[in-house]
Design a protein around this motif. Structure first.
Motif, mmCIF file in Angstrom:
data_model
loop_
_atom_site.group_PDB
_atom_site.id
_atom_site.type_symbol
_atom_site.label_atom_id
_atom_site.label_comp_id
_atom_site.label_asym_id
_atom_site.label_seq_id
_atom_site.Cartn_x
_atom_site.Cartn_y
_atom_site.Cartn_z
ATOM 1 N N PHE A 119 1.050 -1.485 -0.252
ATOM 2 C CA PHE A 119 -0.125 -0.250 -0.177
ATOM 3 C C PHE A 119 0.966 1.278 0.114
ATOM 4 N N THR A 120 0.450 2.618 -0.854
ATOM 5 C CA THR A 120 1.312 3.350 -0.926
ATOM 6 C C THR A 120 0.316 4.637 -0.882
ATOM 7 N N PRO A 121 0.111 5.337 0.131
ATOM 8 C CA PRO A 121 0.640 5.488 1.309
ATOM 9 C C PRO A 121 0.293 4.723 2.332
ATOM 10 N N VAL B 211 -7.919 2.775 2.552
ATOM 11 C CA VAL B 211 -7.301 1.993 2.105
ATOM 12 C C VAL B 211 -6.378 1.131 2.193
ATOM 13 N N SER B 212 -4.854 0.752 3.224
ATOM 14 C CA SER B 212 -4.708 -0.054 3.954
ATOM 15 C C SER B 212 -5.178 -0.513 4.774
ATOM 16 N N SER B 213 -5.521 -2.021 4.494
ATOM 17 C CA SER B 213 -6.002 -2.695 6.363
ATOM 18 C C SER B 213 -5.862 -3.829 6.074
ATOM 19 N N ASP B 214 -5.646 -5.060 6.839
ATOM 20 C CA ASP B 214 -5.498 -6.591 6.498
ATOM 21 C C ASP B 214 -6.907 -7.053 5.989
ATOM 22 N N LEU B 215 -8.062 -6.435 6.210
ATOM 23 C CA LEU B 215 -9.281 -6.402 5.323
ATOM 24 C C LEU B 215 -9.745 -5.955 3.510
ATOM 25 N N THR B 216 -8.913 -5.050 3.213
ATOM 26 C CA THR B 216 -8.778 -5.055 1.323
ATOM 27 C C THR B 216 -7.657 -5.659 1.631
ATOM 28 N N GLN C 52 2.485 -9.975 -6.968
ATOM 29 C CA GLN C 52 2.060 -8.792 -6.105
ATOM 30 C C GLN C 52 1.576 -7.770 -7.037
ATOM 31 N N VAL C 53 0.611 -7.826 -6.165
ATOM 32 C CA VAL C 53 -0.364 -6.596 -6.013
ATOM 33 C C VAL C 53 0.005 -4.771 -5.593
ATOM 34 N N ALA C 54 -0.544 -3.668 -5.704
ATOM 35 C CA ALA C 54 -0.100 -2.420 -5.044
ATOM 36 C C ALA C 54 -1.054 -1.937 -5.246
ATOM 37 N N VAL C 55 -1.045 -1.403 -4.477
ATOM 38 C CA VAL C 55 -2.569 0.180 -4.031
ATOM 39 C C VAL C 55 -1.746 1.027 -3.216
#
Length: 184
Positions: A47-49, A55-60, A88-91
């Motif tokens: 995740f960035t940032p 956006v950034s969570s274990d659920l996502t 690999q996935v980048a969000v």
């Protein structure tokens, strides 16, 4: 005349509302028929940032991993310990700015703009909005080289969404990204 003007304006609005197309890139020298299995790279989802709680969570991360797994399986790739591809996935969440111009006053008369309606006034302002990019990278497990990349973007709205809708949005984005894999 008025009808044609309104129709042209509506057409421009529809074109402006279209989302950006899904971006895809790949190594043209690779034989994608050799890739039959896949596994996750570590970290599987970045995740960035990192500190953006929208956006950034274990659920996502869990939803993304599930959607990617299901989509790759549907495309004929199987999960394996010793895999041909590493995924690999980048969000990426970033703020973008747009200029919005609003015109008020005046009117469209039979003979054109302003007939009988007085002057028109225009106001411009900047609008900030958040854009989420979901990027899926596939790397050759033998040499670690990127062989395929796909990404999609979506605007984030301030309204809270139920978990089922979030999950469906992620599934839709992942499916859109991976529809062109393999690239032949």
């Amino acid at each position: 005349m008025l009808r044609q003007t309104l129709l042209a304006g509506c057409s421009l609005l529809l074109v402006a509302c279209q989302s950006a197309p899904v971006e895809r890139d790949y190594d043209t020298s690779r034989d994608f028929t050799q890739y039959r299995t896949w596994s996750w790279m570590e970290p599987a989802v970045t995740f960035t940032p990192q500190n953006d709680p929208r956006v950034s969570s274990d659920l996502t991360s869990q939803r993304i991993r599930q959607a990617v797994s299901e989509t790759l399986e549907a495309r004929g790739l199987r999960s394996a310990e010793e895999a041909d591809l590493e995924v690999q996935v980048a969000v990426i969440s970033e703020v973008e700015e747009d200029q919005v111009t609003t015109t008020f006053g005046g009117s469209i008369g039979y003979w054109g703009w302003g007939w009988g309606g007085g002057p028109a006034y225009t106001q411009s302002r900047s609008v900030d909005y958040q854009v989420l990019t979901l990027q899926v990278d596939l790397r050759d497990a033998k040499d670690g080289q990127l062989v395929w990349r796909g990404s999609d973007q979506q605007e984030l709205w301030d309204t809270a969404q139920p978990p089922a809708e979030r999950e469906q949005q992620i599934r839709d984005m992942v499916n859109q990204i991976l529809t062109a894999y393999p690239p032949y």
